[in-house]
Design a protein around this motif. Structure first.
Motif, PDB file in Angstrom:
ATOM      1  N   PHE A 146      29.925   1.087 -46.710  1.00  0.00           N
ATOM      2  CA  PHE A 146      31.139   0.390 -47.116  1.00  0.00           C
ATOM      3  C   PHE A 146      32.306   1.363 -47.242  1.00  0.00           C
ATOM      4  O   PHE A 146      33.375   1.166 -46.639  1.00  0.00           O
ATOM      5  CB  PHE A 146      30.881  -0.324 -48.448  1.00  0.00           C
ATOM      6  CG  PHE A 146      31.908  -1.352 -48.816  1.00  0.00           C
ATOM      7  CD1 PHE A 146      33.177  -0.971 -49.231  1.00  0.00           C
ATOM      8  CD2 PHE A 146      31.602  -2.699 -48.785  1.00  0.00           C
ATOM      9  CE1 PHE A 146      34.123  -1.917 -49.587  1.00  0.00           C
ATOM     10  CE2 PHE A 146      32.545  -3.661 -49.136  1.00  0.00           C
ATOM     11  CZ  PHE A 146      33.804  -3.267 -49.543  1.00  0.00           C
ATOM     12  N   MET A 197      39.678  -3.417 -52.138  1.00  0.00           N
ATOM     13  CA  MET A 197      38.582  -2.939 -51.291  1.00  0.00           C
ATOM     14  C   MET A 197      38.068  -1.594 -51.819  1.00  0.00           C
ATOM     15  O   MET A 197      36.878  -1.317 -51.815  1.00  0.00           O
ATOM     16  CB  MET A 197      39.045  -2.788 -49.840  1.00  0.00           C
ATOM     17  CG  MET A 197      39.427  -4.087 -49.174  1.00  0.00           C
ATOM     18  SD  MET A 197      38.097  -5.302 -49.164  1.00  0.00           S
ATOM     19  CE  MET A 197      36.958  -4.531 -48.029  1.00  0.00           C
ATOM     20  N   PHE A 238      35.814  -2.273 -54.738  1.00  0.00           N
ATOM     21  CA  PHE A 238      34.469  -2.705 -54.326  1.00  0.00           C
ATOM     22  C   PHE A 238      33.656  -1.506 -53.837  1.00  0.00           C
ATOM     23  O   PHE A 238      32.476  -1.369 -54.164  1.00  0.00           O
ATOM     24  CB  PHE A 238      34.542  -3.754 -53.213  1.00  0.00           C
ATOM     25  CG  PHE A 238      35.035  -5.095 -53.676  1.00  0.00           C
ATOM     26  CD1 PHE A 238      34.579  -5.652 -54.863  1.00  0.00           C
ATOM     27  CD2 PHE A 238      35.965  -5.813 -52.936  1.00  0.00           C
ATOM     28  CE1 PHE A 238      35.032  -6.885 -55.305  1.00  0.00           C
ATOM     29  CE2 PHE A 238      36.431  -7.052 -53.359  1.00  0.00           C
ATOM     30  CZ  PHE A 238      35.965  -7.583 -54.549  1.00  0.00           C
ATOM     31  N   LEU A 263      29.288  -5.391 -44.407  1.00  0.00           N
ATOM     32  CA  LEU A 263      29.736  -5.957 -45.687  1.00  0.00           C
ATOM     33  C   LEU A 263      31.214  -5.650 -45.913  1.00  0.00           C
ATOM     34  O   LEU A 263      31.978  -6.495 -46.391  1.00  0.00           O
ATOM     35  CB  LEU A 263      28.891  -5.377 -46.833  1.00  0.00           C
ATOM     36  CG  LEU A 263      29.208  -5.909 -48.231  1.00  0.00           C
ATOM     37  CD1 LEU A 263      28.843  -7.386 -48.346  1.00  0.00           C
ATOM     38  CD2 LEU A 263      28.471  -5.108 -49.308  1.00  0.00           C
ATOM     39  N   PHE A 264      31.634  -4.432 -45.526  1.00  0.00           N
ATOM     40  CA  PHE A 264      33.048  -4.061 -45.630  1.00  0.00           C
ATOM     41  C   PHE A 264      33.900  -5.003 -44.789  1.00  0.00           C
ATOM     42  O   PHE A 264      34.918  -5.515 -45.236  1.00  0.00           O
ATOM     43  CB  PHE A 264      33.271  -2.617 -45.168  1.00  0.00           C
ATOM     44  CG  PHE A 264      34.703  -2.342 -44.826  1.00  0.00           C
ATOM     45  CD1 PHE A 264      35.633  -2.116 -45.838  1.00  0.00           C
ATOM     46  CD2 PHE A 264      35.141  -2.358 -43.512  1.00  0.00           C
ATOM     47  CE1 PHE A 264      36.968  -1.912 -45.538  1.00  0.00           C
ATOM     48  CE2 PHE A 264      36.480  -2.151 -43.206  1.00  0.00           C
ATOM     49  CZ  PHE A 264      37.392  -1.931 -44.221  1.00  0.00           C
ATOM     50  N   SER A 281      33.995  -8.471 -46.340  1.00  0.00           N
ATOM     51  CA  SER A 281      34.780  -8.475 -47.585  1.00  0.00           C
ATOM     52  C   SER A 281      36.269  -8.370 -47.294  1.00  0.00           C
ATOM     53  O   SER A 281      37.071  -9.010 -47.972  1.00  0.00           O
ATOM     54  CB  SER A 281      34.412  -7.294 -48.487  1.00  0.00           C
ATOM     55  OG  SER A 281      33.055  -7.099 -48.524  1.00  0.00           O
ATOM     56  N   SER A 282      36.635  -7.555 -46.279  1.00  0.00           N
ATOM     57  CA  SER A 282      38.077  -7.426 -46.029  1.00  0.00           C
ATOM     58  C   SER A 282      38.645  -8.727 -45.472  1.00  0.00           C
ATOM     59  O   SER A 282      39.778  -9.084 -45.783  1.00  0.00           O
ATOM     60  CB  SER A 282      38.392  -6.230 -45.125  1.00  0.00           C
ATOM     61  OG  SER A 282      37.654  -6.305 -43.943  1.00  0.00           O
ATOM     62  N   VAL A 312      37.577 -11.682 -46.361  1.00  0.00           N
ATOM     63  CA  VAL A 312      37.691 -12.567 -47.531  1.00  0.00           C
ATOM     64  C   VAL A 312      38.906 -12.171 -48.376  1.00  0.00           C
ATOM     65  O   VAL A 312      39.685 -13.028 -48.802  1.00  0.00           O
ATOM     66  CB  VAL A 312      36.389 -12.510 -48.380  1.00  0.00           C
ATOM     67  CG1 VAL A 312      36.568 -13.276 -49.684  1.00  0.00           C
ATOM     68  CG2 VAL A 312      35.211 -13.046 -47.585  1.00  0.00           C
ATOM     69  N   VAL A 313      39.087 -10.843 -48.588  1.00  0.00           N
ATOM     70  CA  VAL A 313      40.208 -10.375 -49.416  1.00  0.00           C
ATOM     71  C   VAL A 313      41.537 -10.776 -48.788  1.00  0.00           C
ATOM     72  O   VAL A 313      42.443 -11.254 -49.477  1.00  0.00           O
ATOM     73  CB  VAL A 313      40.115  -8.844 -49.626  1.00  0.00           C
ATOM     74  CG1 VAL A 313      41.435  -8.273 -50.129  1.00  0.00           C
ATOM     75  CG2 VAL A 313      39.010  -8.524 -50.619  1.00  0.00           C
TER      76      VAL A 313
END
Ligand SMILES: [Zn+2]
Ligand SMILES: [Zn+2]
Length: 251
Positions: free
Chosen positions: A46, A137, A140, A237-238, A241-242, A244-245
């Motif tokens: 990540f 980010m 996280f 996952l990174f 997540s980015s 989603v962010v």
């Protein structure tokens, strides 16, 4: 809500994850080795993806030619704190009680981790002040290795035969180091707002060190051959997540 207050709250969450990690060791709860390795591997993938895909290009775009020097400085600062003045320090539960016999060794390991944790806090704070979604980010990325970090410091103290009380205070102290980093960035920003851009580039280098030198070696040392694959899961996952962010907080 005031942005400083929000950043403080995120800092507290990171520091709490650290204290939780230490408490698991102190309560002598069996914490499966595999789970620790997967967490370190996820954290490694990540943070490396974050540094290489977002932080480095963003630092160069923001402060230009000075950025690479600050990135190197961030990398070097953590290397200096963790592996030149400190004799023995690595992430994950300390199992080498043979090298942790002296209390001095455990104190120096504590200061190494304290400085590391301080820059975790600086990274979260500088990141969120610079660009909130990017800072999120960063949060996280750091949160993923905070639990193993707490486990690391508490087990170092116990391996050095320190009383459990000291192991608790060392864990709480490392958490406090993160909070100190958060608050230091508020102070530096009030001195000169440009410092945030410099600290952001510095954080890219520090993050690279955490991923490539604190976390990856632990995974490579492991007998478990699934852990190295989990590094790629951390990168994916990174990416997710980015997305989603960006969707939730905006760019
Ligand atoms: Zn060790
Ligand atoms: Zn950390």
């Amino acid at each position: 809500m005031n942005i400083s207050f929000v950043i403080l709250l995120f800092g507290l969450v990171a520091a709490s994850a650290e204290i939780l990690g230490g408490s698991v060791v102190l309560m002598r709860r069996e914490w499966p080795q595999k789970a620790q390795e997967y967490l370190l591997a996820l954290g490694a993938g990540f943070i490396l993806a974050l540094v290489l895909l977002d932080l480095i290009p963003e630092s160069i775009a923001s402060i230009g030619a000075t950025a690479p020097l600050l990135i190197l400085l961030g990398f070097s600062m953590l290397h200096f704190a963790e592996h030149t003045v400190v004799g023995h320090l690595h992430f994950g539960e300390e199992v080498h009680s043979d090298v942790m016999v002296s209390k001095v060794a455990s104190y120096s390991a504590f200061w190494g981790l304290f400085i590391h944790a301080f820059f975790d806090g600086v990274s979260i704070s500088a990141g969120m002040q610079y660009n909130f979604p990017l800072g999120l980010m960063m949060f996280f990325a750091i949160l993923l290795h905070k639990f193993p970090e707490g486990l690391t410091i508490a087990s170092i103290m116990l391996a050095a035969d320190q009383p459990r009380r000291n192991a608790f205070w060392a864990t709480a102290g490392t958490g406090a180091g993160t909070m100190l980093g958060i608050v230091t960035m508020f102070f530096l920003k009030s001195v000169d707002v440009q410092i945030v851009g410099y600290a952001f580039a510095f954080s890219a280098g520090a993050g690279m060190y955490v991923g490539a030198s604190d976390l990856i070696p632990e995974i490579n040392r492991s007998q478990n051959r699934i852990a190295p694959i989990v590094v790629f899961a951390g990168m994916i996952l990174f990416y997710i997540s980015s997305l989603v962010v960006v969707k939730v907080v905006g760019k």
